[in-house]
Design a protein around this motif. Structure first.
Motif, PDB file in Angstrom:
ATOM      1  N   ASP A   1       3.795  -3.192   6.744  1.00 31.68           N
ATOM      2  CA  ASP A   1       3.560  -3.044   5.307  1.00 31.68           C
ATOM      3  C   ASP A   1       4.164  -1.753   4.769  1.00 31.68           C
ATOM      4  OD1 ASP A   1       2.469  -5.249   4.190  1.00 31.68           O
ATOM      5  OD2 ASP A   1       0.432  -4.478   4.035  1.00 31.68           O
TER       6      ASP A   1
ATOM      7  N   ARG B   1       6.663  -2.782   2.105  1.00 32.76           N
ATOM      8  CA  ARG B   1       6.082  -2.669   0.763  1.00 32.76           C
ATOM      9  C   ARG B   1       5.524  -1.260   0.515  1.00 32.76           C
ATOM     10  NH1 ARG B   1       2.160  -7.758   0.300  1.00 32.76           N
ATOM     11  NH2 ARG B   1       1.171  -6.789   2.082  1.00 32.76           N
TER      12      ARG B   1
ATOM     13  N   LEU C   1       3.741  -0.665  -2.949  1.00 31.17           N
ATOM     14  CA  LEU C   1       2.406  -1.255  -3.050  1.00 31.17           C
ATOM     15  C   LEU C   1       1.369  -0.304  -2.469  1.00 31.17           C
ATOM     16  CD1 LEU C   1       0.372  -3.615  -3.468  1.00 31.17           C
ATOM     17  CD2 LEU C   1       0.984  -4.327  -1.146  1.00 31.17           C
TER      18      LEU C   1
END
Length: 147
Positions: free
Chosen positions: A46, A50, A53
């Motif tokens: 992640d 991302r 995010l």
């Protein structure tokens, strides 16, 4: 006790742990939670795929923890915040003389501020039922305001 405890732990993939190690991880997790730690679990994938995010999610967390809250910010004067800050920093019951030294005012003024903090349930007398109260402690059940 510090307001914010920080650390960085790297957890290995759970498929590489045996049952006992897996169980010990959750015991450690609960010890940290019980000590007031906030644990954020983020996968390495992640972070790579991302990052924006997670940047936004962590900023939201910081805002929730340290942002101005109507209930905390509006109910304390600057002097009351100074008293709470001192009480948290001393890590012992606070005395009138401690507050008098910080605020540089008389005992009557100090008593007034202490009384207000008692009414607002931020400070508790160390000894209940005594005719005279000489020391106070911060109510640990309340979330400290941004000081």
């Amino acid at each position: 006790m510090p307001l914010l405890k920080k650390s960085f732990f790297v957890y290995y993939h759970y498929d590489k742990l045996d049952r006992r190690q897996y169980s010990n991880q959750w015991v450690r997790h609960m010890h940290l939670v019980n000590d007031g730690w906030i644990i954020v679990r983020i996968s390495l994938d992640d972070i790579r795929e991302r990052p924006r995010l997670w940047q936004a999610l962590l900023q939201q967390l910081i805002g929730r923890l340290f942002g101005e809250h109507e209930s905390n910010a509006s109910q304390l004067s600057g002097q009351e915040r100074d008293i709470l800050r001192l009480a948290l920093r001393l890590e012992r019951p606070i005395k009138l003389a401690d507050v008098k030294e910080v605020l540089r005012c008389g005992y009557d003024t100090v008593r007034k501020y202490i009384r207000r903090l008692e009414e607002k349930k931020w400070l508790l007398p160390e000894v209940k039922g005594a005719a005279r109260i000489h020391t106070w402690i911060v109510d640990t059940t309340r979330r400290p305001p941004l000081l």
